[in-house]
Scaffold this motif. Structure first.
Motif: not given
Length: 342
Positions: A143-151, A221-228, A233-241
């Motif tokens: 979890i990137p430190p710059s967005i931890k307050e939004f997680v 049926n969807t998983d998260i790959i990463s956060l940016e 704001k929080v960009k959520v990258n999913f495993d469906d592309g």
């Protein structure tokens, strides 16, 4: 569900073991000890090295054992063996690998319903002794430190009108999702499996009803790959592309923090987040008690936690009208456990 336990204990540390064994020594028969780990005393098992000394007088505290468990100094191995024998010889019912998700009291029947992800239990009294070590599970990706307050890992700091992603497939995740939707947020619940397997029927019905009414969105049926971080704001990258931008992400993937759990079951807390209890360790909910480090500043003292169990059982017996002279029972205990007299 057919058995109504006299005392159900949440937490398999010294406070929980002390409560269970004292209850058995006092003649209470239907006792259940629940712990989310695969065995009792998980803190000792996990954080103590082999042959590490386990002191009765922890950090210089001199505490006299007030009950019927003659705990003495030992090592990690002898302490665990001692607790094993207590639970085995008193035939205490246990349910390990079961994390309690909620406790609700049926006021009409004066019975508690205790639910885990897979089971439900009924009890006349509940003792919560889960310690302070509990914490929410976190994702494997960074979890990137710059967005931890939004997680988040609970509903703290949530506001209104936010675009929120709730992560998880259990009852806590479901409750977070529809409560946030009711408060005017735009909510998506993402779960890695194609269908829910751990929800109680009421929560599952609400989720699908809200999904149909477009009050919240289910993304199964969807998983998260990463956060940016995307412009704060929080960009959520999913495993469906695909990816989506959210104001906030809330994880509810197990391991509820103790304070959050106490709030959920309805126990009143003071300004420091400590449960409020009386001189008999009773909370604001009749029949619900607290013991161990979750409520008391024992510093990890096993002797202090064992004493809590002794006093709670006596309080329970007084309330239920079952307090009687148990000298004979204690004599029988030491007759059957001669090694403890030493």
């Amino acid at each position: 569900m057919k058995t109504v336990y006299d005392i159900l204990i949440v937490g398999g540390g010294p406070g929980g073991i002390g409560t269970a064994v004292e209850a058995a020594v006092h003649g209470i028969e239907n006792i259940l000890l629940i712990d989310k780990a695969d065995n009792h005393s998980s803190t000792i098992r996990k954080f103590y090295k082999a042959n590490k000394k386990v002191d009765k007088d922890w950090k210089g505290q001199t505490i006299n054992i007030e009950g019927n468990i003659p705990f003495m100094d030992g090592t990690k191995e002898t302490t665990l063996n001692f607790f094993d024998r207590l639970l085995d010889e008193e035939k205490i019912d246990t349910a390990f690998n079961e994390e309690v998700e909620n406790i609700v009291k049926n006021e009409k029947e004066n019975i508690f319903l205790v639910t885990t992800a897979t089971k439900s239990f009924k009890a006349k009294a509940v003792v919560i002794t889960i310690g302070k070590m509990g914490k929410p599970n976190k994702p494997s990706y960074k979890i990137p430190p710059s967005i931890k307050e939004f997680v988040n890992f609970n509903l703290d700091d949530c506001s209104h009108g936010e675009k929120i992603l709730v992560v998880g497939g259990g009852n806590s995740a479901a409750e977070y999702a529809y409560e946030l939707a009711d408060e005017g947020n735009t909510v998506t619940l993402v779960y890695r499996k194609a269908e829910f397997s751990r929800l109680n029927p009421a929560n599952e019905d609400i989720l699908y009803q809200y999904n149909g009414q477009e009050k919240l969105r289910l993304r199964l049926n969807t998983d998260i790959i990463s956060l940016e971080n995307e412009h704060g704001k929080v960009k959520v990258n999913f495993d469906d592309g695909y990816y989506t931008i959210y104001d906030r992400v809330i994880y509810a993937i197990g391991g509820t923090a103790p304070v959050d759990f106490l709030k959920k079951v309805g126990i009143k807390l003071d300004e420091k987040g400590k449960p409020i209890y009386d001189e008999h360790y009773r909370t604001n909910i009749p029949g619900m008690y607290v013991a161990g480090d979750i409520a008391f500043n024992t510093g990890g003292s096993i002797a202090a936690a064992l004493n809590h169990g002794y006093h709670i059982v006596n309080s329970y017996l007084r309330r239920s009208g079952k307090l009687y002279s148990y000298t004979q029972k204690v004599d029988e205990f030491f007759k059957n456990h001669p090694q403890f007299k030493e």
